[in-house]
Motif scaffolding. Structure first.
Motif, mmCIF file in Angstrom:
data_model
loop_
_atom_site.group_PDB
_atom_site.id
_atom_site.type_symbol
_atom_site.label_atom_id
_atom_site.label_comp_id
_atom_site.label_asym_id
_atom_site.label_seq_id
_atom_site.Cartn_x
_atom_site.Cartn_y
_atom_site.Cartn_z
ATOM 1 N N TYR A 232 36.022 39.751 47.595
ATOM 2 C CA TYR A 232 36.348 40.091 46.207
ATOM 3 C C TYR A 232 37.103 41.417 46.119
ATOM 4 C CZ TYR A 232 35.523 41.261 41.246
ATOM 5 O OH TYR A 232 35.668 41.610 39.928
ATOM 6 N N ARG B 251 40.760 41.815 44.366
ATOM 7 C CA ARG B 251 40.866 42.592 43.133
ATOM 8 C C ARG B 251 41.837 43.757 43.316
ATOM 9 N NH1 ARG B 251 38.178 47.109 41.067
ATOM 10 N NH2 ARG B 251 37.701 47.101 38.824
ATOM 11 N N LYS C 99 45.355 42.734 43.381
ATOM 12 C CA LYS C 99 45.693 42.092 42.106
ATOM 13 C C LYS C 99 45.959 40.590 42.223
ATOM 14 C CE LYS C 99 47.422 46.337 39.978
ATOM 15 N NZ LYS C 99 46.863 47.229 41.019
ATOM 16 N N GLY D 58 45.615 36.961 41.040
ATOM 17 C CA GLY D 58 45.425 36.444 39.686
ATOM 18 C C GLY D 58 46.513 35.464 39.316
ATOM 19 N N ILE E 81 36.658 32.591 45.153
ATOM 20 C CA ILE E 81 36.908 33.753 44.304
ATOM 21 C C ILE E 81 38.373 33.822 43.892
ATOM 22 C CG2 ILE E 81 36.982 36.274 44.308
ATOM 23 C CD1 ILE E 81 34.390 36.242 45.943
ATOM 24 N N MET F 231 39.897 33.654 40.122
ATOM 25 C CA MET F 231 40.756 34.709 39.578
ATOM 26 C C MET F 231 42.049 34.158 38.996
ATOM 27 S SD MET F 231 40.357 37.750 42.412
ATOM 28 C CE MET F 231 38.960 38.886 42.396
ATOM 29 N N PHE G 34 30.853 38.441 38.075
ATOM 30 C CA PHE G 34 32.014 37.540 38.077
ATOM 31 C C PHE G 34 31.627 36.186 38.659
ATOM 32 C CE2 PHE G 34 35.587 35.644 40.331
ATOM 33 C CZ PHE G 34 36.619 35.693 39.408
ATOM 34 N N HIS H 128 31.615 32.485 36.777
ATOM 35 C CA HIS H 128 32.514 31.414 37.224
ATOM 36 C C HIS H 128 31.825 30.389 38.113
ATOM 37 C CE1 HIS H 128 36.194 33.242 35.608
ATOM 38 N NE2 HIS H 128 35.627 34.403 35.894
#
Length: 346
Positions: free
Chosen positions: A164, A168, A171, A173, A193, A197, A305, A309
């Motif tokens: 994760y 993150r 970035k 996504g 994950i 995202m 998170f 999810h």
């Protein structure tokens, strides 16, 4: 002090065996935890075999710990008896350095105190989660949301935050293309994950043997790295490649799969040194990077998170007497995808 049952390796490369260990008394800011599940991480095997460095023995591994609070110190404000909690890869840090103040305790300038095989502020060797109980400062404990069963949550304390945090940070996504290199204990969680995202996710694995699993867990594409055509077809494709493998790689070949300004981020740790031709990074302004677990606040963020999810590890629950067999099965990639010890069997 209290005595708890545990499984320990008495010497390097020796089989783990049942024993007892001492836990410190609960002090003002401590939380005592009844361990219910403990995940088996590949790093546990590296440590038992001294693959990275010398460590103190006897060694009680385990840094994927899920359980229930049984006692709190008089100054504890974050937790109460009965709370569902977890402990990850470290149990203390200096709390003073710039990184600690920023919530990056994993990069503590003075060195964090690892959950096992470390020396704590009391001068004692730390013992990990292959045990029935543990005592930890409340500031290094995280809350496991009710939506996450404790058994599937346990591996998230290492495998979850390890994947994760870089996703993150770099970035991942919507609109980004993420490749997960390796479809194992870390990789399968990374797929889940990254998909949650919103990234377009590709698995890069040696073979297509786990393709159906990869697609089921959220991958959009799945390629075999043993096929030379894969590297031609995917040239310049990805924004992020997250490498979860713990074996040496041809980094030049994988760096070419990145777009301009893409990043190849390593969370797997080979025991051997690597070699690299710097043209692989210069041409395309690519980044070869690494990432190490996550801080306490980010670990809590990850758990929240995952609960939101519906992300948990794919696990095979084992009895404690099966630990040594499980180690061998991990080394032969014979697990889908994370072993979890039922601490009631210790």
């Amino acid at each position: 002090m209290s005595t708890v049952a545990a499984y320990a390796a008495p010497a390097p490369k020796a089989p783990l065996e049942r024993t007892t260990i001492e836990r410190r008394a609960v002090s003002e800011f401590d939380v005592a935890i009844d361990i219910q599940y403990s995940g088996i991480c590949h790093s546990d095997i590296h440590q038992v075999r001294e693959g990275w460095s010398e460590v103190p023995f006897p060694l009680v591994p385990g840094h994927e710990i899920a359980g229930v609070v049984t006692e709190v110190g008089s100054g504890v404000t974050k937790y109460a008896v009965g709370d569902r909690v977890g402990v990850g890869c470290f149990v203390d840090s200096c709390r003073r350095c710039e990184n600690c103040r920023k919530g990056l305790e994993q990069y503590c300038a003075e060195g964090h105190t690892a959950t096992y095989a470390s020396t704590d502020k009391y001068g004692e060797t730390t013992y990990g989660g292959y045990a029935t109980g543990i005592v930890v400062d409340e500031n290094y404990v995280v809350r496991i949301p009710d939506a996450l069963p404790l058994d599937v949550a346990a591996p998230l304390l290492c495998a979850g935050i390890t994947t994760y945090s870089p996703l993150r940070h770099w970035k991942a996504g919507p609109g980004s293309k993420v490749a997960v290199l390796g479809m194992g204990g870390l990789g399968h969680v990374a797929v889940k994950i990254a998909h949650a995202m919103g990234a377009e996710v590709t698995v890069l694995s040696q073979s297509l043997r786990k393709r159906d699993d990869g697609l089921r867990l959220g991958a959009d594409h799945y390629y075999a790295t043993s096929d030379p055509d894969t590297f031609e077809e995917l040239d310049g494709t990805f924004d992020i490649i997250l490498s979860t493998v713990s074996a040496p790689l041809d980094f030049g070949a994988y760096l070419k799969l990145l777009k301009t300004d893409g990043a190849l981020v390593n969370v797997g740790l080979p025991e051997e040194p690597i070699s690299l031709n710097l043209f692989s990074v210069v041409m395309g302004r690519r980044t070869l990077a690494g990432s190490f677990i996550g801080g306490i606040a980010e670990t809590q963020e990850m758990l929240d998170f995952c609960a939101e999810h519906g992300v948990g590890a794919e696990i095979e629950t084992i009895r404690a007497e099966e630990i040594n067999t499980a180690f061998e099965r991990v080394l032969s990639s014979d697990v889908r995808y994370r072993f979890v010890i039922d601490a009631a069997t210790i």
